[in-house]
Design a protein around this motif. Structure first.
Motif, mmCIF file in Angstrom:
data_model
loop_
_atom_site.group_PDB
_atom_site.id
_atom_site.type_symbol
_atom_site.label_atom_id
_atom_site.label_comp_id
_atom_site.label_asym_id
_atom_site.label_seq_id
_atom_site.Cartn_x
_atom_site.Cartn_y
_atom_site.Cartn_z
ATOM 1 N N ILE A 159 0.541 -0.905 -0.244
ATOM 2 C CA ILE A 159 -0.120 0.102 0.073
ATOM 3 C C ILE A 159 0.768 1.545 0.020
ATOM 4 C CG2 ILE A 159 -1.653 1.389 1.823
ATOM 5 C CD1 ILE A 159 -3.239 -0.440 0.003
ATOM 6 N N VAL A 160 1.886 1.260 0.687
ATOM 7 C CA VAL A 160 2.455 2.653 0.589
ATOM 8 C C VAL A 160 3.364 2.617 -0.613
ATOM 9 C CG1 VAL A 160 4.802 3.392 1.853
ATOM 10 C CG2 VAL A 160 3.298 2.545 2.925
ATOM 11 N N LYS A 161 3.779 1.716 -1.073
ATOM 12 C CA LYS A 161 4.498 1.338 -2.223
ATOM 13 C C LYS A 161 3.705 2.023 -3.519
ATOM 14 C CE LYS A 161 7.446 -2.377 -2.095
ATOM 15 N NZ LYS A 161 7.660 -3.706 -2.216
ATOM 16 N N ASP A 162 2.052 1.796 -3.168
ATOM 17 C CA ASP A 162 1.161 2.408 -4.494
ATOM 18 C C ASP A 162 0.767 3.552 -3.343
ATOM 19 O OD1 ASP A 162 0.799 -0.019 -5.525
ATOM 20 O OD2 ASP A 162 -0.938 -1.062 -4.593
ATOM 21 N N GLN A 163 1.213 3.912 -2.351
ATOM 22 C CA GLN A 163 0.154 5.498 -2.133
ATOM 23 C C GLN A 163 2.052 6.379 -2.378
ATOM 24 O OE1 GLN A 163 0.238 4.887 1.523
ATOM 25 N NE2 GLN A 163 -1.316 5.437 2.249
ATOM 26 N N VAL A 164 3.049 6.338 -2.613
ATOM 27 C CA VAL A 164 4.074 6.715 -3.190
ATOM 28 C C VAL A 164 3.824 6.675 -4.741
ATOM 29 C CG1 VAL A 164 6.728 6.656 -3.564
ATOM 30 C CG2 VAL A 164 5.849 5.847 -1.526
ATOM 31 N N SER A 165 3.510 5.787 -5.883
ATOM 32 C CA SER A 165 3.256 5.460 -6.729
ATOM 33 C C SER A 165 2.133 6.647 -7.676
ATOM 34 C CB SER A 165 3.417 3.999 -7.115
ATOM 35 O OG SER A 165 2.625 3.876 -8.874
ATOM 36 N N PHE A 166 1.193 6.682 -6.862
ATOM 37 C CA PHE A 166 -0.071 7.706 -7.228
ATOM 38 C C PHE A 166 0.725 8.674 -7.474
ATOM 39 C CE2 PHE A 166 -2.609 4.179 -6.258
ATOM 40 C CZ PHE A 166 -2.604 3.346 -7.526
ATOM 41 N N ALA A 167 1.656 9.059 -5.622
ATOM 42 C CA ALA A 167 1.947 10.571 -5.382
ATOM 43 C C ALA A 167 2.720 10.960 -7.086
ATOM 44 C CB ALA A 167 2.266 11.108 -4.180
ATOM 45 N N LEU A 168 3.632 10.244 -7.389
ATOM 46 C CA LEU A 168 5.109 10.740 -8.069
ATOM 47 C C LEU A 168 3.987 10.899 -9.645
ATOM 48 C CD1 LEU A 168 7.883 8.520 -7.112
ATOM 49 C CD2 LEU A 168 7.543 10.844 -7.292
ATOM 50 N N GLN A 169 3.059 10.180 -9.845
ATOM 51 C CA GLN A 169 2.673 10.455 -11.336
ATOM 52 C C GLN A 169 1.538 11.888 -11.161
ATOM 53 O OE1 GLN A 169 -0.078 7.043 -11.998
ATOM 54 N NE2 GLN A 169 1.081 5.233 -11.308
ATOM 55 N N ILE A 170 0.734 12.042 -9.962
ATOM 56 C CA ILE A 170 0.270 12.700 -10.142
ATOM 57 C C ILE A 170 1.095 14.167 -9.789
ATOM 58 C CG2 ILE A 170 -0.743 14.487 -8.381
ATOM 59 C CD1 ILE A 170 -2.484 12.256 -7.377
ATOM 60 N N LEU A 171 2.616 14.624 -8.960
ATOM 61 C CA LEU A 171 2.829 14.940 -9.671
ATOM 62 C C LEU A 171 3.936 15.575 -11.087
ATOM 63 C CD1 LEU A 171 5.176 15.145 -6.006
ATOM 64 C CD2 LEU A 171 2.881 17.031 -6.620
ATOM 65 N N GLU A 172 4.534 14.763 -11.294
ATOM 66 C CA GLU A 172 4.873 14.378 -12.591
ATOM 67 C C GLU A 172 3.538 14.994 -14.173
ATOM 68 O OE1 GLU A 172 6.099 10.865 -13.595
ATOM 69 O OE2 GLU A 172 8.062 10.808 -11.766
ATOM 70 N N SER A 173 2.711 14.551 -13.360
ATOM 71 C CA SER A 173 1.588 15.372 -14.913
ATOM 72 C C SER A 173 0.810 16.403 -15.108
ATOM 73 C CB SER A 173 0.209 14.430 -14.677
ATOM 74 O OG SER A 173 0.361 12.892 -15.061
ATOM 75 N N SER A 174 1.475 17.231 -13.289
ATOM 76 C CA SER A 174 1.289 18.539 -13.096
ATOM 77 C C SER A 174 1.880 19.495 -13.618
ATOM 78 C CB SER A 174 0.836 18.632 -11.625
ATOM 79 O OG SER A 174 3.029 18.978 -10.839
ATOM 80 N N ALA A 175 1.371 20.173 -13.639
ATOM 81 C CA ALA A 175 1.893 21.388 -15.020
ATOM 82 C C ALA A 175 2.929 22.897 -13.614
ATOM 83 C CB ALA A 175 1.087 22.180 -15.305
ATOM 84 N N PHE A 176 3.016 22.461 -12.457
ATOM 85 C CA PHE A 176 3.820 22.904 -11.870
ATOM 86 C C PHE A 176 5.352 23.728 -11.212
ATOM 87 C CE2 PHE A 176 5.680 24.321 -7.257
ATOM 88 C CZ PHE A 176 4.918 25.198 -6.991
#
Length: 99
Positions: A62-79
């Motif tokens: 679950i922790v690995k998935d949380q990190v993976s999802f967070a990275l996907q969101i951050l990498e997809s952002s335009a910030f």
């Protein structure tokens, strides 16, 4: 409705049927978001077939998935850290810029 409003006929012949899908369950009180995302992903990937949900819900996975999802969101952002700032208002009505 799809044909009437969008003039599209794809998916018109798909017949949805009820059923029960076996799935892993969360093992704690805080990982429901990860489990829901994993279940939704399995449904979308299998559609229109019945999904097979075989993902792990151990704490470490679950922790690995949380990190993976967070990275996907951050990498997809335009910030852009170099050109954008987050504005936070202080409790006294002051505004501070952090970057």
């Amino acid at each position: 409705m799809r044909k009437a409003s969008l003039n599209r006929t794809d998916w018109l012949d798909v017949k949805l049927t009820g059923g029960v899908v076996s799935h892993p369950v969360q093992q704690d009180g805080s990982s429901c978001g990860v489990v829901v995302i994993k279940m939704a992903t399995a449904v979308m990937e299998a559609f229109p077939d019945k999904p097979k949900m075989t993902f792990s819900t151990t704490k470490s996975d679950i922790v690995k998935d949380q990190v993976s999802f967070a990275l996907q969101i951050l990498e997809s952002s335009a910030f852009d850290m170099d050109n954008n700032y987050a504005i936070c208002s202080a409790s006294r009505g002051q505004v501070s810029l952090t970057g």
